[in-house]
Scaffold this motif. Structure first.
Motif, short mmCIF file in Angstrom:
data_model
loop_
_atom_site.label_atom_id
_atom_site.label_comp_id
_atom_site.label_asym_id
_atom_site.label_seq_id
_atom_site.Cartn_x
_atom_site.Cartn_y
_atom_site.Cartn_z
N THR A 1 0.83 -1.21 0.00
CA THR A 1 0.00 0.00 0.00
C THR A 1 0.86 1.26 0.00
O THR A 1 0.58 2.22 -0.73
CB THR A 1 -0.92 0.00 1.23
OG1 THR A 1 -1.73 -1.18 1.22
CG2 THR A 1 -1.82 1.22 1.23
N THR A 2 1.92 1.25 0.80
CA THR A 2 2.80 2.41 0.88
C THR A 2 3.49 2.68 -0.45
O THR A 2 3.58 3.83 -0.91
CB THR A 2 3.85 2.21 1.99
OG1 THR A 2 3.19 1.90 3.22
CG2 THR A 2 4.69 3.46 2.17
N LEU B 1 1.25 4.15 -3.02
CA LEU B 1 0.91 5.54 -2.75
C LEU B 1 2.11 6.47 -3.00
O LEU B 1 1.99 7.47 -3.70
CB LEU B 1 0.45 5.68 -1.29
CG LEU B 1 0.22 7.11 -0.79
CD1 LEU B 1 -0.93 7.77 -1.54
CD2 LEU B 1 -0.04 7.12 0.71
N THR C 1 -10.22 9.75 1.01
CA THR C 1 -10.16 8.69 0.02
C THR C 1 -8.71 8.52 -0.40
O THR C 1 -7.83 9.33 -0.07
CB THR C 1 -11.01 9.03 -1.22
OG1 THR C 1 -10.51 10.25 -1.80
CG2 THR C 1 -12.48 9.21 -0.84
N TRP C 2 -8.47 7.46 -1.18
CA TRP C 2 -7.13 7.25 -1.72
C TRP C 2 -6.71 8.44 -2.59
O TRP C 2 -5.58 8.91 -2.51
CB TRP C 2 -7.13 5.96 -2.53
CG TRP C 2 -5.81 5.65 -3.17
CD1 TRP C 2 -5.29 6.19 -4.30
CD2 TRP C 2 -4.82 4.74 -2.70
NE1 TRP C 2 -4.06 5.67 -4.58
CE2 TRP C 2 -3.74 4.78 -3.60
CE3 TRP C 2 -4.76 3.88 -1.60
CZ2 TRP C 2 -2.61 3.99 -3.44
CZ3 TRP C 2 -3.63 3.10 -1.44
CH2 TRP C 2 -2.57 3.15 -2.34
N GLN C 3 -7.66 8.92 -3.41
CA GLN C 3 -7.34 10.04 -4.29
C GLN C 3 -7.02 11.31 -3.49
O GLN C 3 -6.11 12.06 -3.84
CB GLN C 3 -8.49 10.30 -5.24
CG GLN C 3 -8.77 9.20 -6.24
CD GLN C 3 -9.61 8.06 -5.65
OE1 GLN C 3 -9.99 8.10 -4.47
NE2 GLN C 3 -9.90 7.06 -6.47
N LEU D 1 -5.83 11.47 -0.38
CA LEU D 1 -4.52 11.29 0.25
C LEU D 1 -3.40 11.47 -0.76
O LEU D 1 -2.38 12.11 -0.48
CB LEU D 1 -4.46 9.91 0.90
CG LEU D 1 -3.16 9.53 1.62
CD1 LEU D 1 -2.87 10.51 2.76
CD2 LEU D 1 -3.24 8.10 2.14
N PHE D 2 -3.58 10.91 -1.96
CA PHE D 2 -2.58 11.05 -3.02
C PHE D 2 -2.38 12.52 -3.38
O PHE D 2 -1.24 13.00 -3.55
CB PHE D 2 -3.04 10.25 -4.24
CG PHE D 2 -2.15 10.40 -5.45
CD1 PHE D 2 -1.02 9.62 -5.60
CD2 PHE D 2 -2.47 11.32 -6.44
CE1 PHE D 2 -0.21 9.76 -6.72
CE2 PHE D 2 -1.66 11.47 -7.56
CZ PHE D 2 -0.54 10.68 -7.70
N PRO E 1 -0.54 11.11 6.33
CA PRO E 1 -1.30 9.85 6.47
C PRO E 1 -2.05 9.72 7.79
O PRO E 1 -3.11 9.10 7.82
CB PRO E 1 -0.22 8.77 6.31
CG PRO E 1 1.07 9.44 6.51
CD PRO E 1 0.89 10.85 6.07
N GLY F 1 -5.06 9.61 6.01
CA GLY F 1 -5.03 8.19 5.68
C GLY F 1 -5.79 7.30 6.64
O GLY F 1 -6.40 6.31 6.23
N ALA G 1 -9.29 7.45 5.81
CA ALA G 1 -9.50 6.90 4.47
C ALA G 1 -9.29 5.39 4.43
O ALA G 1 -9.53 4.77 3.39
CB ALA G 1 -8.55 7.58 3.48
N VAL H 1 -6.39 3.87 4.71
CA VAL H 1 -5.13 3.59 4.02
C VAL H 1 -4.02 3.55 5.07
O VAL H 1 -3.67 4.58 5.65
CB VAL H 1 -4.81 4.65 2.96
CG1 VAL H 1 -3.51 4.33 2.25
CG2 VAL H 1 -5.95 4.76 1.95
#
Length: 597
Positions: free
Chosen positions: A81-82, A85, A168-170, A172-173, A244, A248, A251, A253
């Protein structure tokens, strides 16, 4: 035949007089002693934690347990996962930073002083404050942007739910990319400034457009700079904790940095094997990034640095100039203006809501914070620790730069290599090393401000050395050689001549170190506590308790303090540079025999 005559032999030549033994220069001895002390401070914690891992000493070996934690299924899943990301976020940050550096350094789309400030302004904002600012902007139910969107469509009678969700992942990105761009920009902008423009001019003469020239000529020529920026963003991205933990966790993550901190702070007794196992994975990722960087740099087989006479006219973007400027403005809004604006608005509210009660804004949150002893201590400690670490770090780095670049010895390479070690080790792993080395016997300084100062100085020392080395190399060795010709001691030449000329560069490095220390959350999450609180520690504590308006006020106060101190430092740097330039001009005019105007 004449008889031979006897002649007295010539007296033997006296033995050559022995040259008087030259006394070692005191400043040189001092410089080597400082360099040795710095090397010991860097290597000692790493040696101690390595000894604990291998069981050298009284403690049993933890190597097997650490390896088991590092290769467990949860660890490998968190690693995956890390990587998914950080690597794409780092690549995106490189691309954005490359474009910003190209626009600012090689095109006619610059916006004056704003062009220099825009890419690095987010560095003056603590990462935790920027992350929390985006939570206030884009939270699914109470985000200010969502409230603005709902209100806009409500004017037309439409019932629309806010479409943004930072958790969300987006989301956090997106914030990860904003955090990493400034660090990549600093390295890439320097590369663009040193790049020979002849190849770009040849491409333009051949009919290549600006974007094609940038893609096919400029970027391939920036191999070393891109490689260095890649290593920096990967090292920072894998060790980043504030973003994070704020975004994160909600989210869903999980990344390695959160697992390391929680293993040391959320369990009693601390799960040292788990923290070291996950830290080992962080070290492995940074090592892979370093190997990739070296291979990337070796791939470039031609020199691209030109002389001062090769400066060319900036690339004219035509109608795309406005697009480039709009891109810079959008970046400034997303990375700095909007998060800070959100923090200020929420800090003036009684309760965080998507609809701002403009008639009920209050300063009560600031009054309550400034009357809280822990908050006041945290703000004061952050400034004190930041000033101490920046001052000590830059003073030591100036001496080390003088030794590594002013001496010809095989040991200078050793010193230079050791001072770069903290840059290759994740911040969390170094924090664990300081816990292992100084919390127990014989030092027992755990939970003290002294430990924070020592850890921050060592962890961020590579940044100090880079700035000090640049300042020393800009001065050049000629002044030192001139001092030696006139019999001036090394120490007097350094203190009276070289150091004043280095001061503007050292002040800029000082400001950079202060920002890194005062706004840090990663080291503070492990080494700070209620006995030595700092701003980052208090911000995280407020975030975990859910008191959002006071949290926003705390983030605003931290950002304000950081901005004020950095602004004063940069103004002093500019004043010192102008003062030095004016002095040189006056001496040149006097030497020419013309009256000074």
């Amino acid at each position: 035949m004449s008889a031979p005559t006897l002649e007295r032999p010539a007296p033997a030549a006296p033995p050559p007089a022995r040259a008087p033994r030259r006394r070692p220069d005191g400043f040189r001895v001092f410089g080597w002693a400082v360099s040795a002390l710095v090397c010991v401070a860097i290597l000692y914690p790493l040696v101690i934690i390595l000894g604990d891992v291998l069981g050298i000493g009284e403690e049993p070996s933890m190597a097997g347990e650490i390896w088991s934690e590092a290769t467990s299924e949860p660890a490998l899943e968190t690693l995956r996962t890390t990587v998914l990301l950080v690597v794409p976020a780092g690549v995106a940050a490189l691309l954005i930073a490359s474009l910003l550096a190209w626009v600012n350094e090689r095109t006619d789309a610059r916006i004056g002083l704003l062009a220099d400030v825009t890419p690095i302004l987010p560095m003056f904002i603590p990462p935790v404050a920027g992350a929390i600012g985006w939570v206030f902007l884009a939270a699914p139910s109470a985000g200010l942007l969502n409230g603005a969107i709902e209100g806009f469509f409500g004017l037309f009678g439409a019932d629309v739910d806010g479409p943004l969700n930072i958790f969300t992942w987006q989301g956090l990105f997106f914030v990860y990319v904003l955090d990493l761009v400034p660090f990549a920009y600093i390295t890439l902008a320097a590369g663009f400034r040193n790049l020979d423009p002849v190849a770009e001019e040849a491409a333009r003469i051949s009919g290549a457009g600006p974007l094609e020239t940038f893609r096919r000529v400029t970027l391939p020529s920036l191999g070393p700079s891109i490689g260095g920026a890649l290593l920096i963003v990967m090292a920072i991205g894998f060790a980043l904790f504030s973003t994070p933990i704020v975004i994160g966790t909600q989210a869903g993550v999980d990344v390695l940095s959160i697992e390391v901190v929680e293993a040391m702070t959320r369990s009693f007794p601390a799960e040292e094997a788990k923290a070291l196992g996950y830290g080992l994975l962080l070290l492995l990722m940074v090592t892979l990034a370093w190997l990739l960087q070296r291979r990337f740099v070796r791939g470039g087989g031609h020199a691209t640095v030109g002389g001062k006479g090769l400066n060319s006219q900036p690339t004219r973007l035509g109608p795309f100039r406005h697009v480039a400027r709009a891109f810079m403005v959008l970046y400034l809004l997303g990375a700095s203006v909007l998060p800070i604006l959100a923090l200020v608005i929420v800090s003036l509210e009684r309760f965080w809501t998507a609809s701002v009660p403009w008639g009920d804004l209050t300063l009560d949150n600031y009054r309550n914070l400034l009357s809280n002893a822990i908050v006041v201590d945290a703000l004061r400690n952050s400034v004190i620790v930041g000033v101490c670490c920046a001052t000590i770090g830059m003073a030591l780095a100036a001496v080390v730069a003088r030794i590594t670049h002013g001496e010809t010895s095989r040991w200078t390479g050793v010193v230079e290599g050791v001072t770069r070690v903290p840059a290759a080790v994740p911040i969390l792993v170094l924090s664990l090393a300081f816990i292992a080395a100084f919390v127990g016997e014989p030092f027992r300084i755990g939970g003290t401000t002294l430990l924070l100062v020592l850890a921050y100085t060592v962890i961020f020392f590579p940044h100090a050395v880079v700035n000090a080395s640049s300042a020393y190399l800009q001065v050049g060795p000629q002044l030192r050689e001139a001092g030696a010709v006139f019999g001036v001691s090394e120490g007097r030449t350094f203190l009276r001549v070289q150091l004043p000329l280095m001061l503007p560069g050292l002040t800029s490095g000082w400001a950079f170190l202060f920002v890194l220390v005062a706004g840090d959350v990663t080291v503070a999450s492990l080494l700070a506590g209620t006995g030595n609180p700092v701003a980052g520690f208090v911000i995280l504590d407020r975030y975990n308790t859910g008191t959002y308006p006071p949290l926003a006020a705390m983030a605003v106060l931290t950002t304000l303090l950081t901005t004020v101190v950095v602004t004063l430092a940069l103004l002093f740097s500019r004043w010192q540079r102008n003062r030095t330039t004016a002095g040189v001009r006056r001496r040149a005019v006097a030497a020419a025999g013309t009256p000074t105007p």
